[in-house]
Scaffold this motif. Structure first.
Motif, mmCIF file in Angstrom:
data_model
loop_
_atom_site.group_PDB
_atom_site.id
_atom_site.type_symbol
_atom_site.label_atom_id
_atom_site.label_comp_id
_atom_site.label_asym_id
_atom_site.label_seq_id
_atom_site.Cartn_x
_atom_site.Cartn_y
_atom_site.Cartn_z
ATOM 1 N N CYS A 45 -11.437 0.054 1.462
ATOM 2 C CA CYS A 45 -10.931 -0.487 2.726
ATOM 3 C C CYS A 45 -11.948 -0.293 3.838
ATOM 4 O O CYS A 45 -12.833 0.550 3.744
ATOM 5 N N CYS A 61 -8.296 0.892 8.434
ATOM 6 C CA CYS A 61 -7.328 -0.001 7.791
ATOM 7 C C CYS A 61 -5.958 0.673 7.797
ATOM 8 O O CYS A 61 -5.816 1.805 7.329
ATOM 9 N N SER A 113 -0.008 0.169 6.315
ATOM 10 C CA SER A 113 0.849 -0.995 6.039
ATOM 11 C C SER A 113 0.087 -2.086 5.289
ATOM 12 O O SER A 113 0.641 -2.751 4.411
ATOM 13 N N THR A 114 -1.192 -2.254 5.603
ATOM 14 C CA THR A 114 -2.027 -3.240 4.898
ATOM 15 C C THR A 114 -2.247 -2.813 3.450
ATOM 16 O O THR A 114 -2.130 -3.627 2.527
ATOM 17 N N LEU A 115 -2.551 -1.539 3.247
ATOM 18 C CA LEU A 115 -2.769 -1.029 1.895
ATOM 19 C C LEU A 115 -1.496 -1.148 1.061
ATOM 20 O O LEU A 115 -1.543 -1.567 -0.104
ATOM 21 N N ALA A 151 1.020 -3.250 1.532
ATOM 22 C CA ALA A 151 1.306 -4.667 1.273
ATOM 23 C C ALA A 151 0.455 -5.184 0.114
ATOM 24 O O ALA A 151 0.953 -5.905 -0.756
ATOM 25 N N LEU A 152 -0.809 -4.800 0.090
ATOM 26 C CA LEU A 152 -1.703 -5.212 -0.997
ATOM 27 C C LEU A 152 -1.214 -4.644 -2.327
ATOM 28 O O LEU A 152 -1.157 -5.347 -3.334
ATOM 29 N N LYS A 207 -8.212 -8.884 -2.948
ATOM 30 C CA LYS A 207 -8.587 -8.653 -1.555
ATOM 31 C C LYS A 207 -7.461 -9.112 -0.642
ATOM 32 O O LYS A 207 -6.830 -10.124 -0.888
ATOM 33 N N TYR A 208 -7.210 -8.306 0.391
ATOM 34 C CA TYR A 208 -6.144 -8.626 1.338
ATOM 35 C C TYR A 208 -6.541 -8.001 2.665
ATOM 36 O O TYR A 208 -6.708 -6.780 2.745
ATOM 37 N N ALA A 209 -6.721 -8.832 3.679
ATOM 38 C CA ALA A 209 -7.099 -8.335 5.011
ATOM 39 C C ALA A 209 -8.303 -7.403 4.904
ATOM 40 O O ALA A 209 -9.360 -7.826 4.461
ATOM 41 N N GLN A 210 -8.122 -6.136 5.260
ATOM 42 C CA GLN A 210 -9.253 -5.199 5.311
ATOM 43 C C GLN A 210 -9.367 -4.324 4.071
ATOM 44 O O GLN A 210 -10.012 -3.279 4.123
ATOM 45 N N ALA A 211 -8.737 -4.702 2.972
ATOM 46 C CA ALA A 211 -8.703 -3.803 1.818
ATOM 47 C C ALA A 211 -8.907 -4.546 0.496
ATOM 48 O O ALA A 211 -8.686 -5.746 0.403
#
Length: 137
Positions: free
Chosen positions: A16, A20, A23-25, A27-28, A125-129
């Motif tokens: 990441c 990051c 919540s982003t991690l 969600a991924l 890959k998703y957003a910043q991670a």
């Protein structure tokens, strides 16, 4: 007939960007597991590169899930380069390895299984991670 085989040891490798959010991690992770029909309880540990040892999102994700997280050096991760599905020049310039998520997943799966392992989910890959999942071959 019931299947009495032990469930394989599955581990998630994560990479990441700095800062990051957890919540982003999460969600991924949820998205990848759902897409591959893997239950969260099958995941036994998380892994990343030692440069991320103090990354709040990774630490918080491990705490939320109640899972251990292990960190590997770029030297430890570099030996998995031939098994990677994706080689990132940017990742190499920043970390010294061509793919943090896949390499970390392979390194930890191999350590835990003490047997050959493979990527079961290649780099997502998703957003910043980024995320990858490895387990027994």
């Amino acid at each position: 007939m019931t299947d009495t085989r032990v469930a394989p040891t599955l581990v998630v490798g994560l990479g990441c960007q700095r800062g990051c959010p957890v919540s982003t991690l999460r969600a991924l992770l949820d998205q990848a597991l759902q897409a591959h029909q893997i239950e969260l309880h099958q995941i036994k540990a998380l892994a990343s590169i030692d440069l991320k040892r103090d990354e709040p999102g990774l630490i918080e994700l491990a705490a939320q899930l109640g899972l251990p997280i292990m960190f590997f050096s770029s030297e430890q991760l570099a030996r998995y380069q031939p098994q990677l599905s994706h080689h990132s020049q940017i990742a190499f310039e920043r970390t010294g390895c061509y793919g943090v998520a896949e390499s970390a997943a392979l390194a930890l799966a191999e350590l835990r299984a003490q047997a050959p392992v493979k990527l079961l989910i290649t780099r997502q890959k998703y957003a910043q991670a980024t995320l990858a999942l490895a387990g027994p071959a």
